[in-house]
Motif scaffolding. Structure first.
Motif, PDB file in Angstrom:
ATOM      1  N   UNK A  39      75.488   2.888 111.373  1.00 12.30           N
ATOM      2  CA  UNK A  39      74.872   2.657 112.674  1.00 12.30           C
ATOM      3  C   UNK A  39      73.892   1.490 112.649  1.00 12.30           C
ATOM      4  N   UNK A  40      73.274   1.218 111.507  1.00  7.39           N
ATOM      5  CA  UNK A  40      72.403   0.050 111.418  1.00  7.39           C
ATOM      6  C   UNK A  40      73.193  -1.241 111.597  1.00  7.39           C
ATOM      7  N   UNK A  41      74.471  -1.205 111.253  1.00 15.28           N
ATOM      8  CA  UNK A  41      75.329  -2.379 111.408  1.00 15.28           C
ATOM      9  C   UNK A  41      75.879  -2.510 112.827  1.00 15.28           C
ATOM     10  N   UNK A  42      75.713  -1.455 113.639  1.00 18.52           N
ATOM     11  CA  UNK A  42      76.176  -1.495 115.025  1.00 18.52           C
ATOM     12  C   UNK A  42      75.099  -2.167 115.876  1.00 18.52           C
ATOM     13  N   UNK A  43      75.296  -3.435 116.186  1.00 20.38           N
ATOM     14  CA  UNK A  43      74.281  -4.209 116.896  1.00 20.38           C
ATOM     15  C   UNK A  43      74.712  -4.643 118.286  1.00 20.38           C
ATOM     16  N   UNK A  44      76.000  -4.521 118.600  1.00 20.38           N
ATOM     17  CA  UNK A  44      76.492  -4.935 119.920  1.00 20.38           C
ATOM     18  C   UNK A  44      77.083  -3.708 120.610  1.00 20.38           C
ATOM     19  N   UNK A  45      76.481  -3.255 121.699  1.00 20.37           N
ATOM     20  CA  UNK A  45      76.972  -2.079 122.412  1.00 20.37           C
ATOM     21  C   UNK A  45      76.426  -2.035 123.831  1.00 20.37           C
ATOM     22  N   UNK A  46      77.108  -1.239 124.654  1.00 24.56           N
ATOM     23  CA  UNK A  46      76.684  -1.002 126.031  1.00 24.56           C
ATOM     24  C   UNK A  46      76.592   0.492 126.248  1.00 24.56           C
ATOM     25  N   UNK A  47      75.528   0.955 126.894  1.00 27.10           N
ATOM     26  CA  UNK A  47      75.326   2.375 127.129  1.00 27.10           C
ATOM     27  C   UNK A  47      74.767   2.589 128.526  1.00 27.10           C
ATOM     28  N   UNK A 191      69.506  11.235 129.093  1.00 26.47           N
ATOM     29  CA  UNK A 191      70.868  11.760 129.170  1.00 26.47           C
ATOM     30  C   UNK A 191      71.815  10.576 129.128  1.00 26.47           C
ATOM     31  N   UNK A 192      72.662  10.534 128.103  1.00 30.05           N
ATOM     32  CA  UNK A 192      73.551   9.389 127.869  1.00 30.05           C
ATOM     33  C   UNK A 192      74.987   9.786 128.174  1.00 30.05           C
ATOM     34  N   UNK A 193      75.566   9.159 129.167  1.00 32.13           N
ATOM     35  CA  UNK A 193      76.912   9.537 129.589  1.00 32.13           C
ATOM     36  C   UNK A 193      77.995   8.650 128.993  1.00 32.13           C
ATOM     37  N   UNK A 194      77.655   7.437 128.638  1.00 36.07           N
ATOM     38  CA  UNK A 194      78.706   6.489 128.233  1.00 36.07           C
ATOM     39  C   UNK A 194      78.212   5.544 127.146  1.00 36.07           C
ATOM     40  N   UNK A 195      79.023   5.403 126.101  1.00 31.46           N
ATOM     41  CA  UNK A 195      78.851   4.381 125.067  1.00 31.46           C
ATOM     42  C   UNK A 195      80.147   3.588 124.998  1.00 31.46           C
ATOM     43  N   UNK A 196      80.055   2.243 124.933  1.00 28.09           N
ATOM     44  CA  UNK A 196      81.281   1.447 124.882  1.00 28.09           C
ATOM     45  C   UNK A 196      80.991   0.055 124.304  1.00 28.09           C
ATOM     46  N   UNK A 197      82.056  -0.740 124.175  1.00 32.41           N
ATOM     47  CA  UNK A 197      81.965  -2.127 123.727  1.00 32.41           C
ATOM     48  C   UNK A 197      81.304  -2.240 122.359  1.00 32.41           C
ATOM     49  N   UNK A 198      81.829  -1.539 121.364  1.00 34.80           N
ATOM     50  CA  UNK A 198      81.214  -1.518 120.042  1.00 34.80           C
ATOM     51  C   UNK A 198      81.667  -2.703 119.199  1.00 34.80           C
ATOM     52  N   UNK A 199      80.682  -3.434 118.663  1.00 29.86           N
ATOM     53  CA  UNK A 199      80.972  -4.518 117.726  1.00 29.86           C
ATOM     54  C   UNK A 199      79.924  -4.459 116.626  1.00 29.86           C
ATOM     55  N   UNK A 200      80.335  -4.580 115.384  1.00 32.78           N
ATOM     56  CA  UNK A 200      79.396  -4.605 114.269  1.00 32.78           C
ATOM     57  C   UNK A 200      78.968  -6.036 113.997  1.00 32.78           C
ATOM     58  N   UNK A 201      77.836  -6.160 113.296  1.00 34.87           N
ATOM     59  CA  UNK A 201      77.314  -7.506 112.999  1.00 34.87           C
ATOM     60  C   UNK A 201      78.183  -8.184 111.944  1.00 34.87           C
TER      61      UNK A 201
END
Length: 201
Positions: A39-47, A191-201
């Motif tokens: 998760x530390x490498x997950x730097x690009x996301x939309x929530x 309350x988090x309904x959506x996570x998307x657009x995952x890109x690692x560094x």
């Protein structure tokens, strides 16, 4: 009203996250250390989701969309109290708030950001907490894990207590969908309904 909105925006910059229908991936190492490294490498996301802020004197709930690209943060807030056209942008050092024709710029180290309107909020740690991991730049005061799944249940950093109440799987990641951060008389329910657009560094 304007001071309250500025506080709410500052807090939003602290915090952010959500849920989406991405395909499940095969489970790998499910230890907390392996999950934290990933998760530390997950730097690009939309929530997206909602945050409800409360102090001894006031409370408010707004919808949010949070976009994180490396150190850059873009947040859109909508809800009552005239916050329907609010955006927050930060490069990790400075924060810009736009609300209609109003514009303000702050350093994240400026103590007035935390004190505006009586809010006392963590300005640098929330995007880590939203992913369910500690801020790597701060001492971990307490960390309690669920024994069965090695997911965090309770985290304390910088005097804040973060309770992780629910997780869900999105793509390759197990991410929080419900959490609460509290310190003193300030609390934030997310309350988090959506996570998307995952890109690692």
């Amino acid at each position: 009203m304007q001071r309250f909105c500025a506080s709410l925006l500052a807090f939003s910059l602290l915090l952010m996250a959500g849920c989406a229908g991405l395909p499940k991936a095969a489970l790998e190492d499910t230890s907390f250390e392996a999950r934290r490294t990933k998760l530390q490498q997950l730097e690009h996301w939309t929530a997206s989701g909602k945050i409800a802020l409360r102090t001894a004197d006031q409370s408010e709930s707004v919808s949010l969309v949070w976009q994180q690209v490396g150190n850059a943060t873009h947040v859109r807030l909508s809800g009552p109290m005239g916050i329907s056209a609010t955006t927050i942008d930060s490069d990790g050092l400075q924060m810009e708030i736009r609300q209609g024709e109003d514009y303000s710029r702050w350093s994240l180290d400026d103590p007035q950001v935390q004190q505006t309107g009586g809010w006392d909020l963590p300005l640098r740690s929330l995007h880590h907490w939203l992913k369910g991991i500690p801020d790597p730049d701060l001492e971990v005061e307490l960390l309690e894990l669920d024994e069965a799944n090695q997911l965090p249940e309770l985290l304390q950093q910088q005097g804040w207590t973060v309770e992780f109440q629910q997780f869900a799987r999105f793509g390759d990641y197990q991410l929080p969908t419900r959490l609460q951060a509290t310190r003193g008389t300030t609390s934030a329910r997310i309350l988090l309904r959506e996570w998307r657009d995952f890109f690692t560094s």
